[in-house]
Design a protein around this motif. Structure first.
Motif, PDB file in Angstrom:
ATOM      1  N   ASP A  10      32.494  34.608  47.256  1.00  0.00           N
ATOM      2  CA  ASP A  10      33.351  35.507  47.141  1.00  0.00           C
ATOM      3  C   ASP A  10      34.626  34.941  46.544  1.00  0.00           C
ATOM      4  O   ASP A  10      35.445  34.223  47.477  1.00  0.00           O
ATOM      5  CB  ASP A  10      33.306  36.374  48.375  1.00  0.00           C
ATOM      6  N   SER A  11      35.079  34.898  45.324  1.00  0.00           N
ATOM      7  CA  SER A  11      36.250  34.245  44.977  1.00  0.00           C
ATOM      8  C   SER A  11      37.207  35.367  44.243  1.00  0.00           C
ATOM      9  O   SER A  11      36.717  36.026  43.534  1.00  0.00           O
ATOM     10  CB  SER A  11      35.794  33.391  43.768  1.00  0.00           C
ATOM     11  N   LYS A  12      38.505  35.139  44.702  1.00  0.00           N
ATOM     12  CA  LYS A  12      39.438  36.094  44.212  1.00  0.00           C
ATOM     13  C   LYS A  12      40.771  35.071  43.386  1.00  0.00           C
ATOM     14  O   LYS A  12      40.987  34.040  43.899  1.00  0.00           O
ATOM     15  CB  LYS A  12      40.138  36.591  45.472  1.00  0.00           C
ATOM     16  N   GLN A  56      35.258  33.375  33.311  1.00  0.00           N
ATOM     17  CA  GLN A  56      35.081  34.377  32.305  1.00  0.00           C
ATOM     18  C   GLN A  56      36.286  35.382  32.484  1.00  0.00           C
ATOM     19  O   GLN A  56      36.242  36.422  31.760  1.00  0.00           O
ATOM     20  CB  GLN A  56      33.680  35.179  33.076  1.00  0.00           C
ATOM     21  N   HIS A  57      37.111  35.543  33.636  1.00  0.00           N
ATOM     22  CA  HIS A  57      38.157  36.208  33.767  1.00  0.00           C
ATOM     23  C   HIS A  57      39.687  35.936  32.939  1.00  0.00           C
ATOM     24  O   HIS A  57      39.921  34.729  33.220  1.00  0.00           O
ATOM     25  CB  HIS A  57      38.394  36.478  35.262  1.00  0.00           C
ATOM     26  N   TYR A  58      39.998  36.561  31.971  1.00  0.00           N
ATOM     27  CA  TYR A  58      41.015  35.830  31.183  1.00  0.00           C
ATOM     28  C   TYR A  58      41.953  36.748  30.839  1.00  0.00           C
ATOM     29  O   TYR A  58      41.498  38.115  30.118  1.00  0.00           O
ATOM     30  CB  TYR A  58      40.637  35.426  29.728  1.00  0.00           C
ATOM     31  N   LYS A 108      38.022  39.045  40.359  1.00  0.00           N
ATOM     32  CA  LYS A 108      37.269  38.690  41.374  1.00  0.00           C
ATOM     33  C   LYS A 108      35.736  38.145  40.760  1.00  0.00           C
ATOM     34  O   LYS A 108      35.550  38.603  39.781  1.00  0.00           O
ATOM     35  CB  LYS A 108      36.745  39.877  42.164  1.00  0.00           C
ATOM     36  N   THR A 109      35.261  37.210  41.354  1.00  0.00           N
ATOM     37  CA  THR A 109      34.108  36.679  40.921  1.00  0.00           C
ATOM     38  C   THR A 109      33.054  36.757  42.354  1.00  0.00           C
ATOM     39  O   THR A 109      33.339  36.251  43.254  1.00  0.00           O
ATOM     40  CB  THR A 109      34.071  35.281  40.829  1.00  0.00           C
ATOM     41  N   ARG A 110      32.001  37.637  42.348  1.00  0.00           N
ATOM     42  CA  ARG A 110      31.195  37.974  43.739  1.00  0.00           C
ATOM     43  C   ARG A 110      29.836  37.670  43.300  1.00  0.00           C
ATOM     44  O   ARG A 110      29.188  38.381  42.214  1.00  0.00           O
ATOM     45  CB  ARG A 110      31.567  39.397  44.200  1.00  0.00           C
TER      46      ARG A 110
END
Length: 257
Positions: free
Chosen positions: A26-28, A35-37, A19-21
């Motif tokens: 609000d992104s899933k 940055q989510h790896y 998740k990016t909030r």
């Protein structure tokens, strides 16, 4: 590369997504993004991104670059304004299929500010926009950037799996918009209570429950935001007891082969 022969069904629940909030977003993320790896979760077939985004009114993604990617955007609620460096500008809303081919390079922005196109600076639309953005690897790098959109709401209302975006020869006269991948197609179904569809058969399938709740033969109940990655599979029956919307990627190749 030889196509997989062993059927496999991999269920990914909505709550397990990265998740990016931030204040306006609000992104899933179904796959590694930004940055989510996670090295074990980078793609399925040729689908590299399946982002479930909610953007607040008056906000959005400022102008940014893309390259060598087929980007399909599907709005579920509200409206999204697209502008790009090759001269396209417009509003995307539910039932409108949209594709952007990044090719050799393109700049674009996506904002929840459609009222400003009418010349008003006032926030007349307080509704957040929710959309699914999907990135698919093209067959070849370095193609010319392009854009395509088409309203298909009427066709979706008839039921069944509708080929929305496809590069497959079988859908040449059926799909709403084209993508530069000859082995991939996005199907969308709006299921009414008691309705059902049968999944296509393919080496790789990605099923995403965009709205509502459905039941997949052999997998059980799937709720909004859940996804299923199928390998060497297909043909299962998907049904709904209440209104639901599903996105199904049919893919005949995968990243790297």
């Amino acid at each position: 590369m030889t196509a997989p022969t062993t059927p496999h069904v991999d269920i990914h629940r909505a709550g397990d997504r990265m998740k990016t909030r931030i204040s306006w977003l609000d992104s899933k993320h179904s796959f590694s993004f930004g940055q989510h790896y996670d090295p074990d979760n980078t793609h399925h077939g040729v689908l590299m991104v399946n982002n479930d985004d909610i953007v607040m009114p008056g906000q959005g993604f400022d102008t940014h670059p893309h390259r060598d990617m087929e980007i399909v955007t599907w709005v579920l609620r509200g409206s999204l304004v697209h502008q790009d460096s090759i001269g396209h500008s417009g509003v995307i809303y539910p039932g409108l299929a949209q594709r952007m081919s990044a090719g050799t390079g393109i700049l674009h922005s996506e904002k929840n500010d459609s009222w400003r196109l009418a010349g008003s600076e006032h926030d007349e639309h307080a509704e957040p926009v929710r959309f699914i953005q999907m990135w698919v690897l093209p067959d070849e790098p370095g193609i010319s950037p392009g854009y395509e959109q088409l309203e298909i709401d009427d066709e979706l209302m008839r039921g069944g799996l509708v080929p929305v975006a496809s590069g497959m020869p079988a859908h040449r006269n059926q799909s709403a918009i084209t993508i530069a991948n000859r082995g991939a197609a996005l199907h969308v179904a709006r299921l009414q209570p008691g309705g059902s569809v049968q999944l296509p058969e393919a080496p790789y399938l990605h099923l995403f429950v965009a709205q509502g709740e459905v039941s997949l033969e052999g997998a059980g109940i799937l709720s909004e935001g859940d996804a299923v990655r199928l390998t060497a599979s297909g043909g299962q029956r998907l049904s709904a007891d209440a209104p639901a919307e599903v996105l199904v990627w049919e893919m005949h190749s995968r990243l790297g082969g």
